[in-house]
Scaffold this active site. Structure first.
Site, PDB file in Angstrom:
ATOM      1  N   LEU A 116       0.857  -1.185   0.000  1.00 36.57           N
ATOM      2  CA  LEU A 116       0.000   0.000   0.000  1.00 36.57           C
ATOM      3  C   LEU A 116       0.896   1.239   0.000  1.00 36.57           C
ATOM      4  O   LEU A 116       1.532   1.552   1.005  1.00 36.57           O
ATOM      5  CB  LEU A 116      -0.908   0.002   1.226  1.00 36.57           C
ATOM      6  CG  LEU A 116      -1.752   1.269   1.447  1.00 36.57           C
ATOM      7  CD1 LEU A 116      -2.627   1.564   0.242  1.00 36.57           C
ATOM      8  CD2 LEU A 116      -2.570   1.163   2.710  1.00 36.57           C
ATOM      9  N   VAL A 156       7.578  -1.806   3.429  1.00 38.62           N
ATOM     10  CA  VAL A 156       6.599  -2.823   3.050  1.00 38.62           C
ATOM     11  C   VAL A 156       5.347  -2.542   3.876  1.00 38.62           C
ATOM     12  O   VAL A 156       5.346  -2.724   5.095  1.00 38.62           O
ATOM     13  CB  VAL A 156       7.133  -4.242   3.318  1.00 38.62           C
ATOM     14  CG1 VAL A 156       6.128  -5.289   2.853  1.00 38.62           C
ATOM     15  CG2 VAL A 156       8.484  -4.446   2.629  1.00 38.62           C
ATOM     16  N   GLU A 157       4.290  -2.080   3.218  1.00 37.04           N
ATOM     17  CA  GLU A 157       3.123  -1.592   3.957  1.00 37.04           C
ATOM     18  C   GLU A 157       1.860  -2.378   3.628  1.00 37.04           C
ATOM     19  O   GLU A 157       1.479  -2.507   2.448  1.00 37.04           O
ATOM     20  CB  GLU A 157       2.904  -0.097   3.670  1.00 37.04           C
ATOM     21  CG  GLU A 157       1.762   0.501   4.466  1.00 37.04           C
ATOM     22  CD  GLU A 157       1.704   2.014   4.376  1.00 37.04           C
ATOM     23  OE1 GLU A 157       0.733   2.607   4.885  1.00 37.04           O
ATOM     24  OE2 GLU A 157       2.630   2.617   3.792  1.00 37.04           O
ATOM     25  N   VAL A 158       1.224  -2.882   4.654  1.00 28.79           N
ATOM     26  CA  VAL A 158      -0.083  -3.546   4.601  1.00 28.79           C
ATOM     27  C   VAL A 158      -0.117  -4.620   3.513  1.00 28.79           C
ATOM     28  O   VAL A 158      -0.921  -4.580   2.584  1.00 28.79           O
ATOM     29  CB  VAL A 158      -1.227  -2.533   4.422  1.00 28.79           C
ATOM     30  CG1 VAL A 158      -2.578  -3.211   4.699  1.00 28.79           C
ATOM     31  CG2 VAL A 158      -1.081  -1.345   5.356  1.00 28.79           C
TER      32      VAL A 158
END
Length: 263
Positions: A116, A156-158
């Protein structure tokens, strides 16, 4: 640490250490973070960048390049160096890999972003990314593109925990995990979420450890009360008192009147 944390330090500890990471907005937050041995920080490149650097002199500090602030790789290099010279150790960049490659070629450590990416959420909406194999492979391709561009770190998101774990184990990049379990090299949150500084939406992965909204409301009430008391005292002749002002004796004042006649 007796010296500033570096990319080399982070890379050397990959797989053997979990780093705490916070995005901070003020020097006070930065100082509080390092007091708790949180030495991986990020911030905006606004007027607080230099004060945050001074408040956390040994921390690894990544400053965010505003999305759209540059329109060419050459501009990215110029702005990247400017941010490094202001005290950043790395430059967060959500632009395409060609911008990252240009900065990396000049030795500027760059933090990329997959999953995300809020600056690109019009293409995905704000949701978990990579829950299907087809979408997960797109995330992995984006990781490879950032590797090939020479990035040093990657937010590194969601993304699903298993995908984040796969990325962390298969890339040499330092993975900075937000909303994807404890799989990444850093556990990353925004100080505003940790401190509870706003009354709006909090993401699912956030956890509030304080209620600064209530504290700020109480402080505002105290500000209003103090200002009101100040105004009331002035109106009623209670301020200023003799102890708040400086007087001139009669001889000096008479001398002033004499001297003023020559003006």
């Amino acid at each position: 640490m007796t010296r500033r944390l570096t990319v080399h330090d982070l890379q050397s500890a990959k797989g053997s250490r979990k780093w705490l990471q916070l995005h901070v907005d003020t020097p006070a937050e930065a100082a509080a973070a390092v007091a708790c041995d949180i030495t991986v920080l990020s911030c905006e490149p606004d007027h607080n960048l230099e004060p945050i650097r001074r408040a956390a002199p040994l921390a690894f500090l990544s400053a965010g390049m505003p999305h759209g602030a540059v329109a060419s790789p050459e501009e990215a290099v110029r702005l990247g160096f400017a941010m490094i010279n202001r005290g950043a150790d790395a430059v967060y960049c959500s632009h395409s890999p060609r911008f990252i490659e240009a900065m990396a070629a000049e030795g500027i450590p760059v933090t990329g972003h997959v999953g995300l990416v809020p600056n690109r959420a019009t293409w995905t909406n704000f949701r978990a990314i990579g829950k299907t194999a087809e979408e997960a492979i797109k995330v992995l391709r984006a990781v490879r593109d950032l590797e090939n561009a020479g990035a040093a770190c990657i937010e590194v998101e969601v993304v699903p925990v298993r995908l984040a774990d796969h990325i962390t184990r298969s890339t040499p990049l330092i993975t900075m995990g937000m909303g994807c379990g404890s799989a990444c090299d850093t556990q990353y949150l925004f100080s505003s979420d940790v401190l509870g500084t706003h009354s709006g939406h909090y993401p699912r992965h956030a956890r509030r450890y304080a209620d600064f909204v209530t504290l700020e409301s109480e402080l505002q009430e105290k500000r209003i009360a103090a200002f009101r008391a100040f105004g009331r005292d002035v109106t009623e002749g209670l301020y200023p008192e003799a102890r708040h002002q400086v007087e001139m004796d009669d001889a000096a004042y008479d001398r002033l009147l004499t001297l003023s006649q020559s003006l």
